[in-house]
Write an enzyme that holds these catalytic residues in place. Structure first.
Site, PDB file in Angstrom:
ATOM      1  N   ARG A  56     -70.798  17.664 108.685  1.00 59.04           N
ATOM      2  CA  ARG A  56     -72.204  17.318 108.850  1.00 59.04           C
ATOM      3  C   ARG A  56     -72.899  18.164 109.917  1.00 59.04           C
ATOM      4  O   ARG A  56     -74.135  18.159 110.001  1.00 59.04           O
ATOM      5  CB  ARG A  56     -72.345  15.823 109.120  1.00 59.04           C
ATOM      6  CG  ARG A  56     -72.207  15.026 107.827  1.00 59.04           C
ATOM      7  CD  ARG A  56     -72.573  13.568 107.993  1.00 59.04           C
ATOM      8  NE  ARG A  56     -71.455  12.738 108.320  1.00 59.04           N
ATOM      9  CZ  ARG A  56     -70.533  12.321 107.445  1.00 59.04           C
ATOM     10  NH1 ARG A  56     -70.600  12.698 106.179  1.00 59.04           N
ATOM     11  NH2 ARG A  56     -69.546  11.523 107.811  1.00 59.04           N
ATOM     12  N   HIS A  60     -77.117  19.225 110.487  1.00 61.10           N
ATOM     13  CA  HIS A  60     -77.846  19.018 111.737  1.00 61.10           C
ATOM     14  C   HIS A  60     -78.188  20.329 112.425  1.00 61.10           C
ATOM     15  O   HIS A  60     -79.137  20.381 113.213  1.00 61.10           O
ATOM     16  CB  HIS A  60     -77.029  18.115 112.668  1.00 61.10           C
ATOM     17  CG  HIS A  60     -76.950  16.703 112.198  1.00 61.10           C
ATOM     18  ND1 HIS A  60     -77.604  15.650 112.820  1.00 61.10           N
ATOM     19  CD2 HIS A  60     -76.285  16.145 111.141  1.00 61.10           C
ATOM     20  CE1 HIS A  60     -77.354  14.522 112.172  1.00 61.10           C
ATOM     21  NE2 HIS A  60     -76.551  14.796 111.152  1.00 61.10           N
ATOM     22  N   HIS A 187     -71.715  12.281 102.205  1.00 64.86           N
ATOM     23  CA  HIS A 187     -71.280  10.959 102.661  1.00 64.86           C
ATOM     24  C   HIS A 187     -70.091  10.440 101.856  1.00 64.86           C
ATOM     25  O   HIS A 187     -69.706   9.282 101.998  1.00 64.86           O
ATOM     26  CB  HIS A 187     -72.442   9.968 102.587  1.00 64.86           C
ATOM     27  CG  HIS A 187     -73.483  10.206 103.638  1.00 64.86           C
ATOM     28  ND1 HIS A 187     -74.720   9.608 103.619  1.00 64.86           N
ATOM     29  CD2 HIS A 187     -73.457  10.991 104.754  1.00 64.86           C
ATOM     30  CE1 HIS A 187     -75.408  10.011 104.673  1.00 64.86           C
ATOM     31  NE2 HIS A 187     -74.665  10.851 105.369  1.00 64.86           N
TER      32      HIS A 187
END
Length: 326
Positions: A56, A60, A187
Site C-alpha cells: 500500500r 500513498h 485489500h
C-alpha cells in the site's frame, strides 16, 4: 476524518512516466530486483502482515506528487513528513522493510537505485509473494527532495468515502473506473483498524444505526471484534483470506462482507458493481486489471527535480546544481 478537495491535482495527472522502463538497472545494478525480492521474502517469514503494508506504500506515495518516495521522509526541522498525515498516521507501518531493502541494494550498488524504485519493486513483490500476479515494473524514478504532509491530507481518501467520490479521485490521475475497482483489490491482503469501521457499525450517516449493507452475521462478528468501547487501533482482517492475494475480496463484497465503507460501496454503486461482479467470478481478469492499474499508477510523476537518496528517510545534502530532473 476530513473530507478532501482535489482541484489542485490536474498538473500531476498530466505528468507521465514516459522515460521509465523495465530493466533500467540491468547495467548499473543488475541484481537490484533480486535483492529487493530477497528482503521481501524474509519480511514475509518474519511478519506476513508487513507485505500488505508495503504494497500500500505505492498508493500513498504515488497519489502525492507522484511516485517519488516522498512518503518515506521523516520529519525535518523545516519540513513535516507525510508519515503523520491523516491517512498515514496509525495506519501505515513496516517502513523498516524498505530501509532493509535500501541498505542491501546500497551495499551492492552505492548511489544507483532510488528509494522510489525500491518502493515500486517491493509493492510488486508483496503481491507476487502472497499468491498474486507478478509483472515487470518500469524503473528509473528519482527521489523527491521534500515531503508534503498538507497535500497528503488533502488527497488521500477516507474510509468513509463512497464510490462516486473515489471515481472522481481516480479520474484526476487518468485512472478509470476499472482501475479503481481492480486497485481496490489491494485489500485482498492485510488488516484494517476498528477506527475505520466504527461509524458503519454504530452510526452510519448519522442515523445511530449500523450500515444496512453489512451482512447480518458479518455485522455480529464485527460487533464482537470492534465493540463500542474497543481500542480503535485493534485490527480486523480486510477479507476472508487476509494473507493470500486472490479475488476473495470481491466475493466478500458481493455477499455484503466488505470491511470498509469505501470497499462495500463499490458493489452498491451502479458504475462499479459490474466490475466487482466480474472480478469476483474471474480471478485471472482481476489479476490482469490489477497489474494494468499498478503500472499506470506507477507512471505518475510530478516533473520536479530529484535525487538518489542514500537513506530513504532523509534527503541528501548536495549542491542544487547537481540535482537531476525527473
Amino acid at each position: 476524518m476530513a473530507y478532501f478537495f482535489l482541484i489542485f491535482l490536474l498538473p500531476l495527472a498530466m505528468a507521465s512516466g514516459a522515460h521509465l522502463r523495465p530493466g533500467y538497472y540491468l547495467e548499473t545494478c543488475p541484481k537490484a530486483e533480486f535483492i529487493v525480492r530477497d528482503v521481501m521474502k524474509k519480511a514475509l517469514i518474519r511478519e506476513p502482515r508487513s507485505l500488505a503494508s508495503v504494497m500500500r506504500f505505492q498508493f500513498h506515495d504515488c497519489f502525492v506528487d507522484g511516485c517519488d518516495a516522498s512518503m518515506l521522509l521523516d520529519d525535518a526541522p523545516n519540513m513535516l513528513g507525510e508519515k503523520l498525515a491523516l491517512a498515514n498516521i496509525n495506519s501505515l507501518r513496516s517502513y523498516e522493510v524498505i530501509d532493509e531493502a535500501k541498505e542491501a541494494v546500497e551495499k551492492a550498488c552505492p548511489g544507483v537505485v532510488s528509494c522510489a524504485d525500491i518502493l515500486i519493486m517491493a509493492a510488486r513483490d508483496a503481491v507476487a509473494l502472497t499468491g498474486g500476479p507478478d509483472w515487470q515494473v518500469k524503473l528509473g524514478r528519482l527521489d523527491s527532495l521534500s515531503a508534503n504532509q498538507e497535500l497528503s491530507n488533502d488527497i488521500m481518501p477516507s474510509p468513509r468515502s463512497n464510490a462516486s467520490y473515489l471515481i472522481d479521485l481516480f479520474k484526476k490521475y487518468d485512472l478509470s473506473i476499472k482501475d479503481l475497482v481492480a486497485l481496490s483489490g489491494s485489500h485482498s491482503i492485510g488488516q484494517g483498524r476498528c477506527f475505520s469501521i466504527m461509524f458503519r457499525l454504530y452510526n452510519q450517516s448519522g442515523t445511530g444505526k449500523p450500515d444496512p449493507e453489512i451482512e447480518p452475521k458479518f455485522r455480529e462478528e464485527l460487533n464482537k471484534l470492534c465493540p463500542v468501547n474497543v481500542d480503535q487501533n485493534v485490527t480486523v482482517d480486510l477479507d476472508a483470506t487476509p494473507r493470500i492475494f486472490d479475488n476473495q475480496y470481491f466475493k466478500d463484497l458481493v455477499s455484503g462482507r466488505g470491511f470498509l465503507n469505501s470497499d462495500q460501496t463499490l458493489f452498491t454503486f451502479e458504475k462499479t458493481k459490474p466490475f466487482v461482479k466480474k472480478f469476483s467470478g474471474d480471478q485471472k481478469r482481476f489479476f490482469e486489471a490489477f497489474v494494468e492499474g499498478m503500472i499506470k499508477m506507477g507512471d505518475l510523476q510530478s516533473g520536479k527535480p530529484g535525487e538518489i537518496r542514500r537513506n530513504c528517510r532523509v534527503a541528501n545534502r548536495r549542491p542544487l546544481e547537481k540535482l537531476r530532473e525527473y
